[in-house]
Design an enzyme around this catalytic site. Structure first.
Site, PDB file in Angstrom:
ATOM      1  N   GLY A   1     -64.909 -29.870 -83.937  1.00 54.38           N
ATOM      2  CA  GLY A   1     -65.732 -30.990 -84.369  1.00 54.38           C
ATOM      3  C   GLY A   1     -66.726 -30.557 -85.438  1.00 54.38           C
ATOM      4  O   GLY A   1     -66.989 -31.293 -86.395  1.00 54.38           O
ATOM      5  N   THR A   2     -67.264 -29.362 -85.280  1.00 57.68           N
ATOM      6  CA  THR A   2     -68.214 -28.844 -86.269  1.00 57.68           C
ATOM      7  C   THR A   2     -67.564 -28.730 -87.645  1.00 57.68           C
ATOM      8  O   THR A   2     -68.138 -29.130 -88.657  1.00 57.68           O
ATOM      9  CB  THR A   2     -68.749 -27.471 -85.799  1.00 57.68           C
ATOM     10  OG1 THR A   2     -69.532 -27.688 -84.619  1.00 57.68           O
ATOM     11  CG2 THR A   2     -69.614 -26.811 -86.843  1.00 57.68           C
TER      12      THR A   2
ATOM     13  N   GLN B   1     -69.452 -37.793 -79.051  1.00 61.40           N
ATOM     14  CA  GLN B   1     -69.811 -38.118 -77.676  1.00 61.40           C
ATOM     15  C   GLN B   1     -69.127 -39.373 -77.154  1.00 61.40           C
ATOM     16  O   GLN B   1     -69.088 -39.596 -75.947  1.00 61.40           O
ATOM     17  CB  GLN B   1     -71.333 -38.268 -77.549  1.00 61.40           C
ATOM     18  CG  GLN B   1     -72.098 -36.959 -77.714  1.00 61.40           C
ATOM     19  CD  GLN B   1     -71.785 -35.939 -76.626  1.00 61.40           C
ATOM     20  OE1 GLN B   1     -71.415 -36.289 -75.505  1.00 61.40           O
ATOM     21  NE2 GLN B   1     -71.897 -34.662 -76.966  1.00 61.40           N
TER      22      GLN B   1
ATOM     23  N   SER C   1     -64.438 -34.339 -81.584  1.00 61.44           N
ATOM     24  CA  SER C   1     -64.142 -33.023 -81.063  1.00 61.44           C
ATOM     25  C   SER C   1     -63.394 -33.164 -79.745  1.00 61.44           C
ATOM     26  O   SER C   1     -63.883 -33.794 -78.810  1.00 61.44           O
ATOM     27  CB  SER C   1     -65.477 -32.298 -80.830  1.00 61.44           C
ATOM     28  OG  SER C   1     -65.250 -31.080 -80.184  1.00 61.44           O
ATOM     29  N   ALA C   2     -62.195 -32.569 -79.660  1.00 58.86           N
ATOM     30  CA  ALA C   2     -61.330 -32.813 -78.506  1.00 58.86           C
ATOM     31  C   ALA C   2     -61.913 -32.300 -77.192  1.00 58.86           C
ATOM     32  O   ALA C   2     -61.716 -32.908 -76.140  1.00 58.86           O
ATOM     33  CB  ALA C   2     -59.948 -32.196 -78.740  1.00 58.86           C
ATOM     34  N   HIS C   3     -62.634 -31.177 -77.224  1.00 57.64           N
ATOM     35  CA  HIS C   3     -63.084 -30.620 -75.942  1.00 57.64           C
ATOM     36  C   HIS C   3     -64.220 -31.444 -75.333  1.00 57.64           C
ATOM     37  O   HIS C   3     -64.631 -31.180 -74.208  1.00 57.64           O
ATOM     38  CB  HIS C   3     -63.452 -29.134 -76.071  1.00 57.64           C
ATOM     39  CG  HIS C   3     -64.733 -28.857 -76.743  1.00 57.64           C
ATOM     40  ND1 HIS C   3     -65.852 -28.446 -76.070  1.00 57.64           N
ATOM     41  CD2 HIS C   3     -65.092 -28.955 -78.034  1.00 57.64           C
ATOM     42  CE1 HIS C   3     -66.842 -28.287 -76.940  1.00 57.64           C
ATOM     43  NE2 HIS C   3     -66.407 -28.579 -78.134  1.00 57.64           N
TER      44      HIS C   3
ATOM     45  N   CYS D   1     -87.950 -24.226 -73.692  1.00 56.32           N
ATOM     46  CA  CYS D   1     -88.031 -23.024 -72.878  1.00 56.32           C
ATOM     47  C   CYS D   1     -86.669 -22.402 -72.602  1.00 56.32           C
ATOM     48  O   CYS D   1     -86.569 -21.437 -71.856  1.00 56.32           O
ATOM     49  CB  CYS D   1     -88.725 -23.335 -71.574  1.00 56.32           C
ATOM     50  SG  CYS D   1     -90.285 -24.175 -71.831  1.00 56.32           S
TER      51      CYS D   1
END
Lengths: 460, 460
Positions: B69-70, B177, B194-196, B320
């Site tokens: 996807g990136t 998403q 993005s497939a995953h 954090c």
């Protein structure tokens, strides 16, 4: 059914398959996360990196997993050029590199960089001296494959790496064809490879950048893989790639000896079995499983179809394949015949019988294609023979211009010439190559009203 | 053991696994080759492209498979910007995009382009009017996510796409998403996914470029995937990605209703079970499986470890967490509390019991972290109370500055002020957010000898 195109993609190694299956369950989560699934994925990724680095002969933190060998090359070339931009923008590549390297070089030129292509000899091999000559004070990077993907010739990488090191220029080695057989020797600076060439899965390449090499990755920043391969890591495939690299290396010594003997049979017997064939590539310094030959008067695509019909999957660097209409840049750079080109690349484990059956089938397949195309069987000897003849092969595709030339050469007296008018780009390569094979003199080319006139003098 | 981080990566869907296994045997060869193994690979690739295009709602020739996807985002943004370079170099993104979009925007700025970040409301949502305002005659591209990855808020993509279309500007939608839940509505021009994220394998992204959109892919030329995704196609993973997209879509209506009910329970009950919690993100227009909340006086990383110990894998946009020391850009843009941030993203199939057990475990986990950090239990009422107090929290990391503030606020009279000296970047976000939650007045920040002084007036 015999698959003889391992240089394109090798079938999945059983170890790769097994590792992939296991890692699908263990390695799907984000390795950057701190929870259990993420930590498990991170462990797998780290172990795969260590295994791959050991096989390459580098430190784990020098190695990034990319999405393909092509990506590794694109990123490696662009990153090394950008990292040394202050030194200059001169790039050196050999004339027989993989298209991913040559297209990276083209992009560099389009962006204002300069390029030197190092020539090869008739065996497809560069010399370290040519690289030494090509080096300039503004050279940012040199690239050289470890072995050629079309003809199997091994390059003198260690020598070229020494020459580059002496000049302070990094050398990028495209090791796609050889990494499964062994590490690359010499003081190279960057290395690229592709897992599906050694029986690993698709979707994994390697990019190694030695410590101390200046490197600035192209494109948007990304924290994964040392910033050199953006996007979520494909851990199951990476695990399978590393496991299969170890596995093929364990078998490499025995299997390379066996495949070398099989390709030696093809090298020796094809010229005896099939008339008018040129076996190309270095006869000794070559990959174990690759052998390439070209058949005069044959259309590569038709021959591939005929062999496919007989159960053999091979590829061709011929200009006559459907995917590309210009002849293979490799054969062109070597100055050898491109027509009727066949590359046999045996995957590890190829049974001897398959090679024997190929040798049994090939002569008939070639003969059938030649007959269909009306190729000359013997040199006819005529009576009245004008000293110059013209062959109009305009609009005719390879191998027809050469077939027409061969048919008519016997009709001019020794010392007479044939002018072949042709507009197919392959003729520029194949007519001189035919002359060399046939012992005729290639006079040269001249512009013609349409296309180009290739002039051949009959010598024998 | 419950994995609640599907927004990072979903476990492999059984259909994806099955399809992957089958395609490992059938789809490993080069689809550009003409022999049997190549033709088989080509058929699989074509069928996967048709299935994915149908799910997206585009033509198959508009869709390329990328390595992640990136990569799809990097190529989509760079390609659309380059294709419209003559129009101008202005780029619009929302302030809450995925880092791949924001880092692409940064690279564009570094290369001399201009950028407008569209703000969001406290729910994390942009308005179509803000996009309309941001559009300029030199705008080359606008980007908007279909839904936010950290807080689950759905964006008004169809409205924004209409606004962009009216202005003749292409809109790139990052649908990472939401694509598993349904197609993206409206006249968008480019889409990435993005497939995953939907249960497909790692190693596959989608890049859709509508016909008629000017596009110039970055980097060296390559003939695969319409020139938009260089390198050998990862066909087994592509086949698995397409098959699992179909499968999750078939289950989407029922599963989204079920997950929505489960996340609604978390939204409603966490604030009742845990004191000093802010649930963030749009309560209605949101992804079915995502719910995010922040806990005052809590260190996100410690809470994640505590929940991991109880068998829950969640993520945090908190400042954090170990991977990043600046607070989540999404929470920052929304102006909500970032400390003690927890994102729960339920994968399809999450059993109700797991959610109930999470709700049972969470209060104790939060209380334990707070106790460890010495968080204030109740507002002490003192006797002698100076009208101004100074808290020196220099060198203290989130959430300690807020804890110190909360401990001391009761010691100044109503109308008095507390100056918190802090040098942790998260304080800038969390002190105003604490004031809003606590009904105290945030006066503003002032430069201090070291760090920054955050001034708070006691109102109640």
């Amino acid at each position: 059914m015999a698959y003889f195109d391992a240089a394109s993609a090798a079938p999945l190694h059983p170890v790769a398959r097994q590792a992939l299956l296991a890692a699908l369950d263990e390695g799907w989560a984000d390795p950057a996360r701190l929870y259990r699934e993420g930590r498990r994925a991170r462990l797998l990724l780290d172990a795969a990196r260590e295994a791959a680095a050991e096989a390459v002969g580098c430190r784990p933190d020098e190695l990034s997993f990319t999405a393909s060998g092509t990506r590794a090359v694109h990123t490696g070339v662009a990153g090394a050029l950008a990292g040394r931009r202050r030194v200059g923008r001169h790039l050196i590549v050999s004339a027989v590199e993989h298209s991913s390297v040559l297209l990276s070089a083209e992009a560099h030129e389009a962006d204002g960089g300069t390029l030197t292509q190092v020539p090869v000899d008739r065996a497809g091999r560069v010399s370290a001296a040519s690289y030494a000559e090509a080096l300039r004070p503004d050279t940012a990077l040199a690239c050289l494959q470890s072995a050629n993907h079309e003809v199997g010739t091994e390059q003198p990488v260690a020598e070229v790496a020494e020459v580059c090191r002496a000049a302070g220029v990094p050398l990028l080695v495209d090791a796609a064809q050889s990494l499964g057989w062994g590490p690359v020797e010499g003081p190279w600076s960057l290395l690229t490879a592709s897992a599906h060439k050694w029986g690993g899965p698709s979707g994994v390449g390697l990019l190694v950048v030695r410590k101390g090499v200046r490197f600035a990755a192209p494109g948007p920043a990304d924290e994964r893989e040392s910033g050199r391969a953006p996007g979520f890591e494909n851990i199951p495939a990476i695990v399978a790639a590393a496991a299969s690299l170890r596995a093929v290396r364990a078998e490499a010594a025995a299997e390379s000896a066996r495949l070398r003997e099989l390709t030696e049979r093809i090298r020796a017997r094809v010229p005896r079995l099939v008339p008018d064939v040129e076996v190309v590539g270095d006869p000794v310094r070559r990959l174990p499983g690759v052998v390439t030959f070209s058949c005069l008067y044959v259309d590569g695509e038709t021959l591939l179809h005929a062999l496919d019909g007989e159960g053999f999957s091979v590829s061709s660097g011929s200009s006559c394949t459907s995917s590309t209409l210009t002849p293979s840049h490799v054969l062109k750079a070597m100055g050898v015949l491109s027509e009727g080109n066949v590359r046999v690349s045996l995957p590890p484990g190829t049974p001897e019988e398959d090679v024997e059956r190929f040798l049994a089938v090939l002569p008939g397949a070639v003969a059938a294609v030649r007959e269909k195309l009306g190729a000359p069987a013997a040199q006819p000897e005529g009576a009245a023979r004008p000293a110059e003849r013209v062959v109009d092969a305009l609009g005719k595709r390879c191998p027809l211009p050469v077939i027409e030339l061969a048919k008519i050469i016997g009709e001019v007296p020794v010392g007479g010439t044939v002018r072949v008018l042709a507009d197919d780009e392959a003729a520029r390569l194949d007519i001189p190559a035919w002359c060399e094979m046939r012992g005729q003199e290639y006079v040269g080319e001249e512009p013609a009203r349409a296309g180009v006139a290739y002039v051949v003098r009959r010598v024998s």
